[in-house]
Design a protein around this motif. Structure first.
Motif, PDB file in Angstrom:
ATOM      1  N   PRO A   1       0.821  -1.214   0.000  1.00  0.00           N
ATOM      2  CA  PRO A   1       0.000   0.000   0.000  1.00  0.00           C
ATOM      3  C   PRO A   1       0.856   1.266   0.000  1.00  0.00           C
ATOM      4  CG  PRO A   1      -0.703  -1.552   1.703  1.00  0.00           C
ATOM      5  CD  PRO A   1       0.615  -2.035   1.188  1.00  0.00           C
ATOM      6  N   MET A   2       0.305   2.327  -0.558  1.00  0.00           N
ATOM      7  CA  MET A   2       0.944   3.631  -0.502  1.00  0.00           C
ATOM      8  C   MET A   2       0.721   4.258   0.884  1.00  0.00           C
ATOM      9  SD  MET A   2       2.327   4.247  -3.519  1.00  0.00           S
ATOM     10  CE  MET A   2       2.783   2.515  -3.569  1.00  0.00           C
ATOM     11  N   LYS A   3       1.736   4.912   1.416  1.00  0.00           N
ATOM     12  CA  LYS A   3       1.573   5.561   2.720  1.00  0.00           C
ATOM     13  C   LYS A   3       0.570   6.710   2.644  1.00  0.00           C
ATOM     14  CE  LYS A   3       6.146   4.359   4.519  1.00  0.00           C
ATOM     15  NZ  LYS A   3       7.463   4.876   5.016  1.00  0.00           N
ATOM     16  N   LYS A   4       0.601   7.447   1.543  1.00  0.00           N
ATOM     17  CA  LYS A   4      -0.338   8.551   1.345  1.00  0.00           C
ATOM     18  C   LYS A   4      -0.947   8.446  -0.052  1.00  0.00           C
ATOM     19  CE  LYS A   4       2.014  11.785   4.482  1.00  0.00           C
ATOM     20  NZ  LYS A   4       2.658  13.138   4.601  1.00  0.00           N
TER      21      LYS A   4
ATOM     22  N   ARG B   1      -8.543   1.226   3.987  1.00  0.00           N
ATOM     23  CA  ARG B   1      -7.572   0.536   3.140  1.00  0.00           C
ATOM     24  C   ARG B   1      -6.690  -0.425   3.936  1.00  0.00           C
ATOM     25  NH1 ARG B   1      -7.454   3.706  -1.912  1.00  0.00           N
ATOM     26  NH2 ARG B   1      -5.453   2.801  -2.503  1.00  0.00           N
ATOM     27  N   ALA B   2      -6.476  -0.141   5.209  1.00  0.00           N
ATOM     28  CA  ALA B   2      -5.703  -1.063   6.048  1.00  0.00           C
ATOM     29  C   ALA B   2      -6.455  -2.387   6.211  1.00  0.00           C
ATOM     30  CB  ALA B   2      -5.442  -0.438   7.411  1.00  0.00           C
TER      31      ALA B   2
ATOM     32  N   HIS C   1      -2.361   4.188  -5.727  1.00  0.00           N
ATOM     33  CA  HIS C   1      -2.850   5.568  -5.703  1.00  0.00           C
ATOM     34  C   HIS C   1      -4.280   5.700  -6.223  1.00  0.00           C
ATOM     35  CE1 HIS C   1       0.650   7.624  -4.214  1.00  0.00           C
ATOM     36  NE2 HIS C   1       1.432   7.065  -5.118  1.00  0.00           N
TER      37      HIS C   1
ATOM     38  N   ARG D   1      -5.974  -4.460   3.033  1.00  0.00           N
ATOM     39  CA  ARG D   1      -4.670  -5.116   3.053  1.00  0.00           C
ATOM     40  C   ARG D   1      -4.659  -6.292   4.044  1.00  0.00           C
ATOM     41  NH1 ARG D   1       0.455  -6.169   0.702  1.00  0.00           N
ATOM     42  NH2 ARG D   1       1.603  -7.141   2.399  1.00  0.00           N
TER      43      ARG D   1
ATOM     44  N   SER E   1       2.335  -1.352  -7.971  1.00  0.00           N
ATOM     45  CA  SER E   1       2.075  -0.779  -6.648  1.00  0.00           C
ATOM     46  C   SER E   1       1.667   0.677  -6.759  1.00  0.00           C
ATOM     47  CB  SER E   1       3.302  -0.917  -5.743  1.00  0.00           C
ATOM     48  OG  SER E   1       3.409  -2.216  -5.216  1.00  0.00           O
ATOM     49  N   ASP E   2       2.379   1.417  -7.571  1.00  0.00           N
ATOM     50  CA  ASP E   2       2.077   2.837  -7.749  1.00  0.00           C
ATOM     51  C   ASP E   2       0.737   3.009  -8.464  1.00  0.00           C
ATOM     52  OD1 ASP E   2       3.257   5.728  -7.711  1.00  0.00           O
ATOM     53  OD2 ASP E   2       2.509   5.447  -9.748  1.00  0.00           O
TER      54      ASP E   2
ATOM     55  N   CYS F   1      -2.467  -3.813  -2.412  1.00  0.00           N
ATOM     56  CA  CYS F   1      -2.131  -2.391  -2.345  1.00  0.00           C
ATOM     57  C   CYS F   1      -3.082  -1.619  -1.448  1.00  0.00           C
ATOM     58  CB  CYS F   1      -2.157  -1.784  -3.748  1.00  0.00           C
ATOM     59  SG  CYS F   1      -0.936  -2.484  -4.882  1.00  0.00           S
TER      60      CYS F   1
END
Length: 364
Positions: free
Chosen positions: A166-169, A313-314, A246, A317, A241-242, A270
């Motif tokens: 996952p993206m942090k932001k 989103r957590a 996003h 995942r 991933s990107d 992600c």
């Protein structure tokens, strides 16, 4: 265990770009090696693996412009597998049906995972003819069109936990479509959903030669006429991933009996929720309201997009880690392998019985 993995040759393992089956074969192979098993991979020569690689073509056949007919390469591969079959406890095939006549007598040491659609009429008499050979489905729905056969199990796909993160932001400022441009994947529906919500849509997909006419005559004009639609083309593993991370949501607007749908769990890895049409495996993969939404039409999909704005989103995942890791997939396959080798070798028993009958006749 000594295990042979027999992969398709269309792509290398893992594929450089698009390719679902070869990707799963690669993930499974590497995990089995990591767990200490002695694995041999029969695949294209440009494959990358920690297993023993047996090259069966110089490179992925789809990417080799000199290849006009793929069949000879599969015949040569099967001859290599046949010559070395005695070395393995289990031979795991991922190439549909071509191997059946050559390996029928080894039915207690072979298993075949069916990765494609099974509702094609010519498949029914084939699987009736070879009904005793053990098969693995990649979803329960995939089994629906089949005659009575020897199902060993259903094994849902899995990914390495650290492959996609996952993206942090996450920006959450567009919708994503990832896969293949073809009528049954319904990228046109994805465009309709994006237009209904007013959100940008990014389409990362390959166009096979068979679908070039569909792309040029129908879909490309839709893309060109919509200012919020961007066609990205094929992307590789490092870009996923990107691309997925996003996105506010992945659109999976299919219109066919999808056997599994690998991109759904790639999005989950992600942390990205999935909005999928209720077809094929979708209800087995998506946990409604947890990892996404299952819809029946474009309006429902557009409404679901709006619900994903503040999605957990957590939790997406975490559900991926619980259900769709390569460790779980490898465990499921190892259970199948061990069950196979624990069965008596009926072919040898039949030969022994025939010899005994001959001996009795001669004695009489």
């Amino acid at each position: 265990m000594k295990i042979a993995q027999i992969a398709p040759l269309a792509e290398c393992c893992p594929p450089k770009l698009y390719g679902g089956t070869e990707r799963i074969v690669s993930y499974l192979t590497e995990e089995l090696v990591r767990q200490g098993h002695d694995v041999t991979l029969f695949a294209s020569g440009d494959s990358q693996t920690a297993a023993h690689l047996v090259p069966c073509s110089a490179m992925a056949l789809r990417l080799d412009p000199t290849i006009e007919d793929r069949l000879p390469y599969y015949v040569m591969m099967l001859d290599k597998v046949r010559q070395r079959a005695h070395e393995f406890d289990v031979l795991h095939f991922h190439i549909d049906l071509m191997h059946y006549p050559l390996f029928r007598e080894m039915k207690n040491r072979i298993v075949t995972t069916l990765h494609g659609r099974l509702n094609l009429p010519d498949l029914q008499p084939f699987y009736e003819f070879f009904s005793e050979l053990p098969l693995v489905s990649i979803s329960n729905d995939q089994r629906q069109p089949m005659p009575p056969v020897n199902w060993a199990a259903t094994v849902l796909h899995g990914l390495p936990s650290d492959l996609l993160m996952p993206m942090k932001k996450p920006r959450n400022d567009y919708l994503a479509f990832l896969g293949r441009i073809c009528p049954e994947k319904r990228p046109d529906r994805a465009i309709e959903i994006a237009m209904a919500t007013g959100m940008p849509l990014k389409i990362a997909a390959k166009v096979d030669p068979a679908d070039e006419e569909y792309w040029q005559s129908y879909l490309k004009p839709l893309v060109d006429s919509a200012p919020n639609i961007e066609f990205v083309g094929e992307i590789n593993e490092q870009q996923k991933s990107d691309f997925l991370g996003h996105a506010q949501a992945l659109l999976f607007p299919i219109d066919w009996p999808e056997p599994f749908g690998l991109v759904m769990i790639e999005a989950m890895a992600c942390g990205t929720p999935v909005i999928a049409f209720k077809c094929g495996s979708v209800p087995e993969v998506i946990d409604e309201g947890v990892t996404g939404f299952i819809v029946s039409n474009v309006q429902e999909a557009a409404d679901a997009v709006r619900k994903t704005v503040n999605f957990d989103r957590a939790r997406v995942r975490a559900t991926f880690e619980k259900r769709f890791t390569v460790e779980r997939m490898a465990k499921d396959y190892l259970d199948i392998y061990r069950n196979l080798v624990s069965q008596p070798d009926t072919f040898v028993d039949e030969i022994s019985l025939s010899a005994e009958i001959i001996d009795l006749r001669e004695a009489g």
